[in-house]
Design an enzyme around this catalytic site. Structure first.
Site, mmCIF file in Angstrom:
data_model
loop_
_atom_site.group_PDB
_atom_site.id
_atom_site.type_symbol
_atom_site.label_atom_id
_atom_site.label_comp_id
_atom_site.label_asym_id
_atom_site.label_seq_id
_atom_site.Cartn_x
_atom_site.Cartn_y
_atom_site.Cartn_z
ATOM 1 N N GLU A 1 32.172 47.613 46.818
ATOM 2 C CA GLU A 1 32.810 48.707 45.921
ATOM 3 C C GLU A 1 33.270 47.844 44.787
ATOM 4 O O GLU A 1 34.184 46.859 45.019
ATOM 5 C CB GLU A 1 33.629 49.618 46.564
ATOM 6 C CG GLU A 1 33.003 50.541 47.333
ATOM 7 C CD GLU A 1 32.037 51.559 46.605
ATOM 8 O OE1 GLU A 1 32.310 51.805 45.186
ATOM 9 O OE2 GLU A 1 31.292 52.124 46.942
ATOM 10 N N THR B 1 36.003 37.428 43.764
ATOM 11 C CA THR B 1 36.263 37.620 42.309
ATOM 12 C C THR B 1 37.459 36.724 42.075
ATOM 13 O O THR B 1 38.298 36.368 42.783
ATOM 14 C CB THR B 1 36.485 38.894 42.003
ATOM 15 O OG1 THR B 1 37.322 39.249 41.065
ATOM 16 C CG2 THR B 1 37.258 39.553 43.227
ATOM 17 N N ASP B 2 37.955 36.285 40.648
ATOM 18 C CA ASP B 2 38.883 35.820 40.418
ATOM 19 C C ASP B 2 40.155 36.866 40.282
ATOM 20 O O ASP B 2 41.435 36.276 40.544
ATOM 21 C CB ASP B 2 38.938 35.275 38.788
ATOM 22 C CG ASP B 2 38.610 36.483 37.768
ATOM 23 O OD1 ASP B 2 38.342 37.626 38.173
ATOM 24 O OD2 ASP B 2 38.408 36.254 36.633
ATOM 25 N N GLU B 3 39.936 37.864 40.547
ATOM 26 C CA GLU B 3 41.147 39.094 40.472
ATOM 27 C C GLU B 3 41.921 38.932 41.684
ATOM 28 O O GLU B 3 43.202 39.459 41.978
ATOM 29 C CB GLU B 3 40.398 40.607 40.548
ATOM 30 C CG GLU B 3 39.642 40.747 39.519
ATOM 31 C CD GLU B 3 39.307 42.178 39.086
ATOM 32 O OE1 GLU B 3 40.086 42.914 39.276
ATOM 33 O OE2 GLU B 3 38.363 42.284 38.025
ATOM 34 N N TYR C 1 41.229 47.148 44.504
ATOM 35 C CA TYR C 1 39.879 46.387 44.632
ATOM 36 C C TYR C 1 40.359 44.983 44.956
ATOM 37 O O TYR C 1 39.767 44.371 46.002
ATOM 38 C CB TYR C 1 39.100 46.470 43.166
ATOM 39 C CG TYR C 1 38.122 45.617 43.240
ATOM 40 C CD1 TYR C 1 37.086 45.559 43.574
ATOM 41 C CD2 TYR C 1 38.541 44.657 42.057
ATOM 42 C CE1 TYR C 1 36.108 44.644 43.783
ATOM 43 C CE2 TYR C 1 37.468 43.582 41.762
ATOM 44 C CZ TYR C 1 36.247 43.476 42.555
ATOM 45 O OH TYR C 1 35.407 42.662 42.384
ATOM 46 N N LYS D 1 39.011 42.700 48.169
ATOM 47 C CA LYS D 1 38.431 41.332 48.137
ATOM 48 C C LYS D 1 39.032 40.179 48.867
ATOM 49 O O LYS D 1 38.546 39.517 49.363
ATOM 50 C CB LYS D 1 38.068 40.984 46.648
ATOM 51 C CG LYS D 1 36.855 42.044 46.068
ATOM 52 C CD LYS D 1 35.719 42.149 46.791
ATOM 53 C CE LYS D 1 34.792 40.930 46.463
ATOM 54 N NZ LYS D 1 33.475 40.891 46.966
#
Ligand code: NAD
Ligand code: TYD
Length: 356
Positions: free
Chosen positions: A82, A132-134, A158, A162
């Protein structure tokens, strides 16, 4: 043979098509076909015998185990997730289920399969975990870019899901030796991106004469990478990346959201002047901010450049133009994915913000 998860989504589909064109070896593509997964994205490979599509969940251990034993892949490339921050704010449970529990189950099955391999297949096997970079959190205007050793500080459900998946993947390598390589990439854009994300949403709304919603003051900064460059980076990491390592991937293209929206408007005005009523830039609407909105992401990509020799090829300006052109040439695709369920999402996310 490789096993790709989430290969009917935006990046996964680009990766599968790119893989068939460049590497040429067969792909088993496991995808649950959620709202974000679309077989239309894979139409170019529909008659290609090297592409085996399987509709199913990464959390279904019996299915994953069966696929691994049947096809004996030399790698798992794990895209399925997601992926939309705003959806994670409205409904985080699905993010924990797929991104954390699903990834855990996939890792467990991959470990079981890998443990039973003999050399040299065992030594060559890779589990490439796409992230991800997040996970690194938010930067201030003058802060240095994220490196692979920046401490994790996820801020959205999110990003937290991750980050949890990244930790499980790391632990699976550290404890059991599974040859895991993780990639952390910045914001992607390009063909087949679902129009819930900023760039395709703005293109599609502008073509329909609808407002272009900019959260907060529009000054949040993202680093943008053309999806084809991400696919090339993942191939390179699969080929040369060292097990147990993480590699940052980015486009060296930091932009404010307002700059991105203005750039799309300018390209549209140039390519479609007669059909755009009113002018797209007049549709820009500042709407209430996303809760917990990270201010800035930026990637230090020196590790992948120095160690693996990868660099982005596409400039943001040319990549954005290619992307707008792709959407203009694929309005039937847009029509297909902006169904009833998509309208419901727009009402949920933008209805309470005013109007999008
Ligand atoms: P996407 O939402 O477009 O596609 C996700 C795909 O995964 C869909 O095809 C969906 O059907 C499938 N999927 C979802 N749950 C599943 C499940 N339980 N089992 C099997 N398949 C399932 O996402 P995307 O933008 O292509 O992102 C792909 C990966 O790259 C994700 O892991 C994401 O976190 C990561 N990533 C994305 C970006 C970006 O800018 N889009 C940037 C960095 C990293
Ligand atoms: P998005 O494409 O959702 O990616 P991410 O949140 O993973 O970075 O959003 C990119 C940026 O654009 C982010 O700062 C939020 C902002 N944004 C808007 O201003 N308006 C919108 O309608 C959307 C979807 C995003």
């Amino acid at each position: 043979m490789i096993l790709v998860t989430g290969g009917a989504g935006f990046i996964g589909a680009n990766f599968v098509l790119d893989w068939l064109a460049s590497e040429g070896t067969p792909v088993v593509n496991l995808d649950r076909l959620t709202y974000a997964g679309n077989l239309e994205n894979l139409a170019a490979a529909a008659k290609d015998a090297r592409h085996i599509f399987v509709k199913g969940d990464i959390g279904d251990r019996a299915l994953v185990g069966k696929l691994l034993r049947e096809h004996q892949p030399r790698a798992v490339v794990h895209f399925a997730a997601e992926s939309h921050v705003d959806r994670s704010i409205h409904g985080p449970a699905e993010f924990v289920q797929t991104n954390v529990v699903g990834t855990f189950n996939l890792l467990e099955e991959a470990r079981d399969y890998w443990s039973g391999l003999r050399e040299p297949e065992r030594g060559r096997f890779r589990f490439l975990h796409v992230s991800t970079d997040e996970v690194y959190g938010s930067l201030g205007a003058g802060d240095p870019a994220f490196t692979e050793s920046t401490p994790y500080a996820p801020n959205s459900p999110y990003a937290a899901s991750k980050a949890a998946a990244d930790h499980l993947a790391r632990a699976c390598h550290h404890t059991y030796g599974l040859p895991v390589v993780t990639t952390n990439c910045s914001n992607n854009y390009g063909p087949y991106q679902f129009p819930e994300k900023l760039i395709p949403l703005v293109i599609v709304n502008a073509l329909e004469g609808k407002s272009l919603p900019v959260y907060g003051d529009g000054g949040n900064v993202r680093d943008w990478l053309y999806v084809g460059d991400h696919c090339a980076a993942v191939r390179r990491v699969l080929q040369k990346g060292r097990p147990g390592e993480a590699y940052n991937i980015g486009g060296n293209a930091e932009k404010t959201n307002l700059d991105v929206v203005n750039a799309i408007c300018a390209i549209l005005e140039e390519l479609r002047p007669s059909s755009l009523i009113p002018h797209p830039s007049s549709l820009i609407t500042f709407v209430p901010d996303r809760p917990g909105h990270d201010r800035r992401y930026a990637m230090d990509t020196r590790k992948i450049e120095a160690e693996l020799g990868w660099k982005p090829r596409e400039k943001f300006e040319s990549g954005l133009r290619r992307t707008v052109e792709w959407y203009l040439a694929h309005l039937d695709w847009v029509g297909g994915v902006t169904s009833g369920a998509y309208r419901d999402w727009l009402d949920l996310n933008y209805g309470q913000r005013g109007r999008a």
